[in-house]
Design a protein around this motif. Structure first.
Motif, PDB file in Angstrom:
ATOM      1  N   GLN A 233     -98.507  45.612 -70.805  1.00 20.07           N
ATOM      2  CA  GLN A 233     -99.438  46.597 -71.348  1.00 20.07           C
ATOM      3  C   GLN A 233    -100.140  47.344 -70.217  1.00 20.07           C
ATOM      4  O   GLN A 233    -100.311  46.819 -69.115  1.00 20.07           O
ATOM      5  N   PHE A 234    -100.573  48.577 -70.522  1.00 23.54           N
ATOM      6  CA  PHE A 234    -101.221  49.447 -69.547  1.00 23.54           C
ATOM      7  C   PHE A 234    -102.472  50.076 -70.150  1.00 23.54           C
ATOM      8  O   PHE A 234    -102.581  50.225 -71.368  1.00 23.54           O
ATOM      9  N   ILE A 235    -103.391  50.460 -69.253  1.00 23.83           N
ATOM     10  CA  ILE A 235    -104.562  51.247 -69.657  1.00 23.83           C
ATOM     11  C   ILE A 235    -104.350  52.668 -69.157  1.00 23.83           C
ATOM     12  O   ILE A 235    -104.107  52.872 -67.964  1.00 23.83           O
ATOM     13  N   PRO A 236    -104.431  53.678 -70.020  1.00 25.99           N
ATOM     14  CA  PRO A 236    -104.121  55.061 -69.623  1.00 25.99           C
ATOM     15  C   PRO A 236    -105.296  55.743 -68.923  1.00 25.99           C
ATOM     16  O   PRO A 236    -106.019  56.546 -69.511  1.00 25.99           O
ATOM     17  N   ILE A 237    -105.465  55.454 -67.634  1.00 23.40           N
ATOM     18  CA  ILE A 237    -106.635  55.973 -66.928  1.00 23.40           C
ATOM     19  C   ILE A 237    -106.399  57.351 -66.304  1.00 23.40           C
ATOM     20  O   ILE A 237    -107.341  57.962 -65.790  1.00 23.40           O
ATOM     21  N   GLY A 238    -105.168  57.838 -66.298  1.00 23.19           N
ATOM     22  CA  GLY A 238    -104.920  59.164 -65.754  1.00 23.19           C
ATOM     23  C   GLY A 238    -105.469  60.247 -66.675  1.00 23.19           C
ATOM     24  O   GLY A 238    -105.528  60.071 -67.896  1.00 23.19           O
ATOM     25  N   LYS A 239    -105.867  61.362 -66.074  1.00 20.79           N
ATOM     26  CA  LYS A 239    -106.270  62.498 -66.912  1.00 20.79           C
ATOM     27  C   LYS A 239    -105.098  62.898 -67.793  1.00 20.79           C
ATOM     28  O   LYS A 239    -105.266  63.280 -68.951  1.00 20.79           O
ATOM     29  N   THR A 270     -78.811  46.775 -78.070  1.00 20.54           N
ATOM     30  CA  THR A 270     -78.678  46.738 -76.611  1.00 20.54           C
ATOM     31  C   THR A 270     -80.022  46.750 -75.892  1.00 20.54           C
ATOM     32  O   THR A 270     -80.085  46.516 -74.698  1.00 20.54           O
ATOM     33  N   GLY A 271     -81.104  47.056 -76.605  1.00 21.57           N
ATOM     34  CA  GLY A 271     -82.418  47.108 -75.983  1.00 21.57           C
ATOM     35  C   GLY A 271     -83.276  48.199 -76.587  1.00 21.57           C
ATOM     36  O   GLY A 271     -83.059  48.639 -77.728  1.00 21.57           O
ATOM     37  N   PHE A 272     -84.251  48.679 -75.810  1.00 22.29           N
ATOM     38  CA  PHE A 272     -85.121  49.730 -76.331  1.00 22.29           C
ATOM     39  C   PHE A 272     -85.591  50.666 -75.222  1.00 22.29           C
ATOM     40  O   PHE A 272     -85.564  50.319 -74.030  1.00 22.29           O
ATOM     41  N   HIS A 273     -86.000  51.857 -75.636  1.00 18.57           N
ATOM     42  CA  HIS A 273     -86.612  52.844 -74.750  1.00 18.57           C
ATOM     43  C   HIS A 273     -87.812  53.426 -75.480  1.00 18.57           C
ATOM     44  O   HIS A 273     -87.722  53.774 -76.659  1.00 18.57           O
ATOM     45  N   ALA A 274     -88.944  53.511 -74.793  1.00 17.44           N
ATOM     46  CA  ALA A 274     -90.150  54.064 -75.407  1.00 17.44           C
ATOM     47  C   ALA A 274     -90.923  54.880 -74.375  1.00 17.44           C
ATOM     48  O   ALA A 274     -90.916  54.555 -73.181  1.00 17.44           O
ATOM     49  N   GLU A 275     -91.571  55.940 -74.845  1.00 13.52           N
ATOM     50  CA  GLU A 275     -92.365  56.814 -73.979  1.00 13.52           C
ATOM     51  C   GLU A 275     -93.718  57.089 -74.617  1.00 13.52           C
ATOM     52  O   GLU A 275     -93.830  57.191 -75.843  1.00 13.52           O
ATOM     53  N   TRP A 276     -94.741  57.202 -73.767  1.00 11.06           N
ATOM     54  CA  TRP A 276     -96.085  57.554 -74.211  1.00 11.06           C
ATOM     55  C   TRP A 276     -96.616  58.695 -73.339  1.00 11.06           C
ATOM     56  O   TRP A 276     -96.315  58.758 -72.144  1.00 11.06           O
ATOM     57  N   LYS A 277     -97.397  59.560 -73.942  1.00 10.66           N
ATOM     58  CA  LYS A 277     -98.157  60.564 -73.191  1.00 10.66           C
ATOM     59  C   LYS A 277     -99.572  60.552 -73.739  1.00 10.66           C
ATOM     60  O   LYS A 277     -99.798  60.846 -74.918  1.00 10.66           O
ATOM     61  N   VAL A 278    -100.533  60.193 -72.864  1.00 11.57           N
ATOM     62  CA  VAL A 278    -101.929  60.079 -73.281  1.00 11.57           C
ATOM     63  C   VAL A 278    -102.758  61.043 -72.427  1.00 11.57           C
ATOM     64  O   VAL A 278    -102.708  60.980 -71.189  1.00 11.57           O
ATOM     65  N   LEU A 279    -103.503  61.916 -73.078  1.00 13.99           N
ATOM     66  CA  LEU A 279    -104.352  62.880 -72.377  1.00 13.99           C
ATOM     67  C   LEU A 279    -105.799  62.378 -72.337  1.00 13.99           C
ATOM     68  O   LEU A 279    -106.187  61.511 -73.126  1.00 13.99           O
ATOM     69  N   GLU A 280    -106.573  62.963 -71.430  1.00 15.35           N
ATOM     70  CA  GLU A 280    -107.983  62.562 -71.306  1.00 15.35           C
ATOM     71  C   GLU A 280    -108.715  62.721 -72.630  1.00 15.35           C
ATOM     72  O   GLU A 280    -109.562  61.892 -72.995  1.00 15.35           O
ATOM     73  N   ILE A 281    -108.379  63.742 -73.372  1.00 15.30           N
ATOM     74  CA  ILE A 281    -109.063  64.011 -74.638  1.00 15.30           C
ATOM     75  C   ILE A 281    -108.722  62.964 -75.699  1.00 15.30           C
ATOM     76  O   ILE A 281    -109.422  62.830 -76.694  1.00 15.30           O
ATOM     77  N   ASN A 282    -107.643  62.212 -75.480  1.00 11.06           N
ATOM     78  CA  ASN A 282    -107.217  61.205 -76.463  1.00 11.06           C
ATOM     79  C   ASN A 282    -107.981  59.895 -76.350  1.00 11.06           C
ATOM     80  O   ASN A 282    -107.872  59.056 -77.250  1.00 11.06           O
ATOM     81  N   ARG A 283    -108.718  59.686 -75.237  1.00 16.41           N
ATOM     82  CA  ARG A 283    -109.430  58.410 -75.103  1.00 16.41           C
ATOM     83  C   ARG A 283    -110.879  58.655 -74.693  1.00 16.41           C
ATOM     84  O   ARG A 283    -111.184  59.553 -73.902  1.00 16.41           O
ATOM     85  N   PRO A 284    -111.793  57.848 -75.254  1.00 15.63           N
ATOM     86  CA  PRO A 284    -113.234  58.118 -75.105  1.00 15.63           C
ATOM     87  C   PRO A 284    -113.866  57.472 -73.875  1.00 15.63           C
ATOM     88  O   PRO A 284    -114.839  56.722 -73.978  1.00 15.63           O
ATOM     89  N   PHE A 285    -113.325  57.748 -72.690  1.00 19.99           N
ATOM     90  CA  PHE A 285    -114.003  57.269 -71.481  1.00 19.99           C
ATOM     91  C   PHE A 285    -113.810  58.288 -70.364  1.00 19.99           C
ATOM     92  O   PHE A 285    -112.875  59.093 -70.377  1.00 19.99           O
ATOM     93  N   SER A 286    -114.715  58.226 -69.392  1.00 19.40           N
ATOM     94  CA  SER A 286    -114.792  59.235 -68.341  1.00 19.40           C
ATOM     95  C   SER A 286    -113.771  58.971 -67.230  1.00 19.40           C
ATOM     96  O   SER A 286    -113.109  57.922 -67.202  1.00 19.40           O
ATOM     97  N   GLN A 287    -113.677  59.931 -66.301  1.00 19.71           N
ATOM     98  CA  GLN A 287    -112.773  59.818 -65.158  1.00 19.71           C
ATOM     99  C   GLN A 287    -113.460  59.277 -63.913  1.00 19.71           C
ATOM    100  O   GLN A 287    -112.785  59.035 -62.914  1.00 19.71           O
TER     101      GLN A 287
END
Length: 451
Positions: A233-239, A270-287
């Motif tokens: 698991q990851f936390i999306p801290i990038g803008k 055979t397995g899986f492939h997944a992609e996420w794109k998270v923008l700053e506006i999608n999460r309620p915390f500052s940079q």
């Protein structure tokens, strides 16, 4: 008078009536719930034992992976005030200059991770499924905005900048760590900084941000290799955060606060492939933050790698149908007894019921040394053969025991199908029970319930 006496002699007692027999068989069904619950307890105990062994192996190999970084840390001079009471009982404030730290999240964060199954680790009877993961990160930090933190430019210590990475499972990192910052490599070492009790912290060597930056930004690139289990698991801290996960695991569960892109998601044998794109506006915390990094565990997302088949879950599901199997089997014997006028003693019902309960102890014991399907077939065949042979001695005929054998085979097959199904288990189960009820209604119409 003589006729009345003959009628009284011909009239059966209540205990010989169908009603009394039904009551006794029903009470026996309820009584057999006791050993059935003991079997369920045995399944739970073995399942808990497996969890303990799995946890022990995970501790040695590597647990779940949670990733929070990279983060740019830059120290600065701040003022710390302390109140005290002097000798004249007057309150005074003493200020001193201290070094504090500001933290800045990246402008862009890209991650591409590959998760591969490793050879199962065996501990006793139990095998634990584990994996190795290779994670490639890149992105950039822009010029930090200290104005938002109300920090004056002259107080910033640019030459002591560093990059911080927070992650679980530090002991299972299997690569030498360094990070490339604008084509210059810096070593990464463990640090005593703590975001939470779940995370350990890695910190790069110090560098001068102003000297290293190009066009107001610093590009970073690094790779990490982990041994792990259960989840990544990851936390999306990038803008702007872009994540890609590829694996040969065929039973993933995509979890967390952010959904994967449905257009690019692929899951097959055979397995899986997944992609996420998270923008700053999608999460309620500052940079940017000062003095300490925030705890952002609630914003984790990623994949949980499920065990394809949990034998104890299947055993538990099978045992939930135990009362149904006992009840329907007794019903078949009762219908045969009522139609054929052959007397079956309550002791014989008890032996048949205990044989049905023994099916579940056979099932779990054989499953631990084989697959669930093979164990189910062996246990079902053993119980069916035992009951059919016992029925021949009771019913003194082969016609009814053959019918009992066919009925039990159909019943165990029906339950096995339900256990294997997930999305359609309720539908198939409802249709099957409806058909069984119809069959019982049809055969019971021949019984004289007034006798």
């Amino acid at each position: 008078m003589e006729n009345q006496t003959q009628l009284a002699q011909q009239k059966p007692s209540f205990f010989q009536s169908n009603t009394a027999k039904m009551i006794m068989v029903g009470l026996l069904c309820l009584f057999l719930l006791i050993p059935l619950e003991l079997v369920k307890g045995l399944i739970s105990e073995r399942s808990q034992r497996k969890k303990e062994m799995t946890q022990e192996v995970n501790t040695l190999w590597g647990s779940d992976i949670k990733f929070y970084g990279p983060i740019l840390s830059i120290p600065y001079y701040g003022i710390e005030s302390t109140e005290y009471v002097d000798a004249n009982s007057q309150r005074s404030t003493q200020s001193k200059r201290v070094i504090k730290t500001a933290y800045f999240f990246p402008e862009t964060l890209n991650n591409s991770s590959v998760i591969k199954k490793s050879k199962p680790l065996k501990r006793g009877l139990y095998e634990n499924v584990v994996f190795t993961s290779i994670m490639d990160f890149d992105g950039n930090f822009t010029k930090p905005n200290f104005e938002k933190l109300n920090i004056a430019p002259e107080n910033i210590i640019w030459e002591k900048a560093a990059v911080i990475i927070n992650t679980t499972n530090l002991k299972s990192i299997k690569s030498d760590l360094n990070i490339g910052l604008n084509d210059t490599k810096y070593a990464i070492e463990s640090s005593n900084l703590k975001v939470s009790s779940k995370f350990g912290t890695l910190k790069s060597d110090s560098f001068n941000f102003n000297e290293l930056q190009k066009e107001g930004a610093i590009n970073f690139k690094f790779q990490m290799k982990f041994n792990g289990s259960e989840s990544v698991q990851f936390i999306p801290i990038g803008k702007t955060t872009n994540m890609k996960l590829d694996s040969d695991w065929d039973s993933p569960s995509l979890i967390g606060s952010f959904a994967a892109n449905e257009e690019n998601k692929k899951i097959d044998s055979t397995g899986f492939h997944a992609e996420w794109k998270v923008l700053e506006i999608n999460r309620p915390f500052s940079q940017q933050y000062e003095e300490q990094m925030p705890n952002l565990n609630e914003y984790l997302f990623g994949v949980k790698l499920l065990e394809t088949v949990d034998q104890y879950q299947q055993n538990e599901r099978a045992s939930k149908y135990g009362f149904l199997v006992i009840g329907l089997t007794f019903l078949v014997f009762f219908l045969i007894q009522s139609i054929s006028k052959i007397n079956i003693h309550i002791f014989q019902y008890t032996m048949i019921g205990l044989a049905l309960v023994m099916f579940y102890t056979l099932l779990i014991s054989i499953t631990e040394h084989s697959t669930f399907s093979i164990a189910y077939i062996i246990a079902a065949l053993g119980v069916i053969v035992m009951i059919v042979l016992y029925s021949i001695s009771i019913l003194k005929d082969k016609k009814f025991p053959m019918f009992i054998g066919i009925s039990l085979t159909a019943l165990y097959t029906f339950i096995f199908v339900i256990i294997q199904l997930e999305d359609y288990a309720l539908l198939v189960g409802s249709i099957g029970l409806f058909a069984i009820l119809g069959a019982v209604m049809y055969f019971s119409k021949k019984i004289d319930w007034n006798s």
